[in-house]
Design a protein around this motif. Structure first.
Motif, short mmCIF file in Angstrom:
data_model
loop_
_atom_site.label_atom_id
_atom_site.label_comp_id
_atom_site.label_asym_id
_atom_site.label_seq_id
_atom_site.Cartn_x
_atom_site.Cartn_y
_atom_site.Cartn_z
N ALA A 278 0.83 -1.21 0.00
CA ALA A 278 0.00 0.00 0.00
C ALA A 278 0.86 1.26 0.00
N ALA A 279 1.98 1.22 0.73
CA ALA A 279 2.87 2.38 0.77
C ALA A 279 3.42 2.69 -0.63
N LEU A 280 3.87 1.67 -1.33
CA LEU A 280 4.44 1.88 -2.66
C LEU A 280 3.39 2.41 -3.64
N LEU A 281 2.18 1.88 -3.55
CA LEU A 281 1.13 2.32 -4.47
C LEU A 281 0.65 3.73 -4.14
N LEU A 282 0.47 4.02 -2.86
CA LEU A 282 -0.01 5.36 -2.49
C LEU A 282 1.04 6.42 -2.77
N LEU A 283 2.30 6.08 -2.59
CA LEU A 283 3.36 7.03 -2.90
C LEU A 283 3.37 7.36 -4.39
N ALA A 284 3.00 6.39 -5.20
CA ALA A 284 2.96 6.61 -6.65
C ALA A 284 1.71 7.36 -7.08
N TRP A 285 0.63 7.20 -6.35
CA TRP A 285 -0.66 7.71 -6.81
C TRP A 285 -1.10 9.02 -6.13
N VAL A 286 -0.70 9.25 -4.90
CA VAL A 286 -1.21 10.40 -4.14
C VAL A 286 -0.31 11.61 -4.37
N HIS A 287 -0.70 12.41 -5.36
CA HIS A 287 0.00 13.66 -5.67
C HIS A 287 -1.05 14.72 -6.03
N PRO A 288 -1.80 15.18 -5.03
CA PRO A 288 -2.89 16.12 -5.33
C PRO A 288 -2.36 17.42 -5.90
N ARG A 289 -3.07 17.94 -6.90
CA ARG A 289 -2.70 19.23 -7.48
C ARG A 289 -3.12 20.38 -6.58
#
Length: 373
Positions: A278-289
């Protein structure tokens, strides 16, 4: 794909890329709070007429009511990630000395711990007079108060939970901080070093050579460290390969979830898979503008330590003020009560973080580290 820890400068430059971990920290805190909802049913040191099924939204929150305590292990894993990201190579290279490392940790953890310890001790004295026993945690004597005061309450071989009980995991983590610092000074910061620690502690845990919680803490802490090294390596890949790696990680997570749901994978092992994946996926996906969204996520992450240390004192305050058993005086089975309780905890944690934790931290660092503040 090279696995290596980043420098302190590089870590500081990429702080905003870790918002996915802030969401995970919040989820871990929420997990522990739901698990500890059972405290409301305690009279003295035991739950009175309690069954998990009577708790609100049980059909939806079953995993947390049954296994929410594993949020602690996930916390340890996230701590390992952060420490490898921020400290591994600087400590190994001698750029972060032992005093600085200890002062940074002390200033971050101790002020709120001391405050909540004193509050709990005072409330316990009143509760004991009214009810004739302790609330949830026993061993609330002078010896254990002294151990709590120095944050060494759970360094022994037993589980002598006392006063503000949740601090036990922080006490154990402090031991791991010291071990981590020592291993880093020896230059043991590469991926194969992390794998070696994970393997060694995994064997000790599997064979039950000792039940001391430091073994499990080391396992998850270095699992988090390995996750950080993998994350750093993934960032060096081409976008297509990154997406392929994320797909593999996602499939592994789905498979693990299915196995856990069917009882074929033990909850502890599932958390050991879930947290890094989950950490690896969220680090890749969670980049709010949106800067507002990023700020909100950061705030959620910042509430975790305060919510972890404040929720038991709040429960004890209610038990002292309302009387025992609480189930006869409060609508504990109501989902609205659960939502209200969680909202109060996290709202209070936000205020405490901004008004108490940060000022106390800055005050201590200005005095402990005047030349490097």
């Amino acid at each position: 794909m090279k696995l290596s820890a980043p420098s302190l400068h590089a870590a500081a430059a990429h702080t905003k890329t870790l918002l996915g971990l802030e969401l995970m920290r919040f989820a871990c805190a929420l997990s522990v709070l739901v698990w500890h909802y059972q405290h409301f049913y305690y009279v003295g040191g035991v739950p009175a007429g309690f069954s998990r099924e009577v708790q609100p939204w049980f059909e939806w929150l079953q995993p947390l009511y049954h296994h929410g305590f594993l949020g602690v292990q996930a916390f340890w894993c996230l701590s390992g990630f952060i420490f490898f990201w921020k400290y591994a190579e600087p400590v190994a290279g001698g750029r972060v000395a032992g005093w600085r490392f200890a002062a940074l940790r002390f200033s971050r953890l101790y002020p709120l711990h001391l405050l909540t310890l004193l509050i709990v001790a005072a409330l316990l004295a009143v509760y004991h007079r009214r009810v004739g026993g302790d609330y949830v945690y026993a061993n609330n004597d002078a010896l254990h108060f002294g151990l709590q005061l120095f944050m060494v309450s759970d360094w022994g071989s037993g589980f002598d939970w006392s006063f503000n009980g949740p601090i036990w995991s922080i006490s154990i983590e402090i031991l791991v901080y010291a071990i981590f610092f020592g291993l880093c000074r020896l230059g043991l910061v590469r991926w194969w070093h992390a794998v070696a620690v994970i393997a060694a502690t995994g064997v000790v845990y599997a064979l039950k050579l000792t039940m001391h919680p430091v073994v499990l803490c080391l396992f998850f802490f270095y699992l988090g460290g390995l996750t950080q090294l993998v994350h750093q390596a993934l960032l060096s890949l081409a976008p297509g390969r990154q997406r392929a790696a994320q797909a593999v990680i996602g499939l592994a997570l789905v498979a693990g979830t299915v196995l856990a749901a069917t009882g074929l994978l033990r909850p502890m092992f599932y958390v050991a898979l879930l947290t890094p994946a989950a950490a690896l996926l969220l680090l890749a996906w969670v980049h709010p503008r949106s800067a507002r969204a990023a700020s909100l996520i950061s705030t959620l992450g910042n509430t975790t330590y305060a919510s972890y240390l404040l929720h038991f004192p709040l429960q004890l305050l209610l038990a002292t003020a309302v009387g025992a058993p609480l189930v006869e005086h409060l609508p504990l089975a109501s989902p609205w009560w659960l939502l209200g309780y969680l909202s109060v905890v996290f709202a209070l944690a936000t205020v405490v973080y901004r008004r108490i934790e940060l000022p106390a931290q800055d005050w201590l660092r200005a005095r402990l580290l005047p030349a490097t503040r």
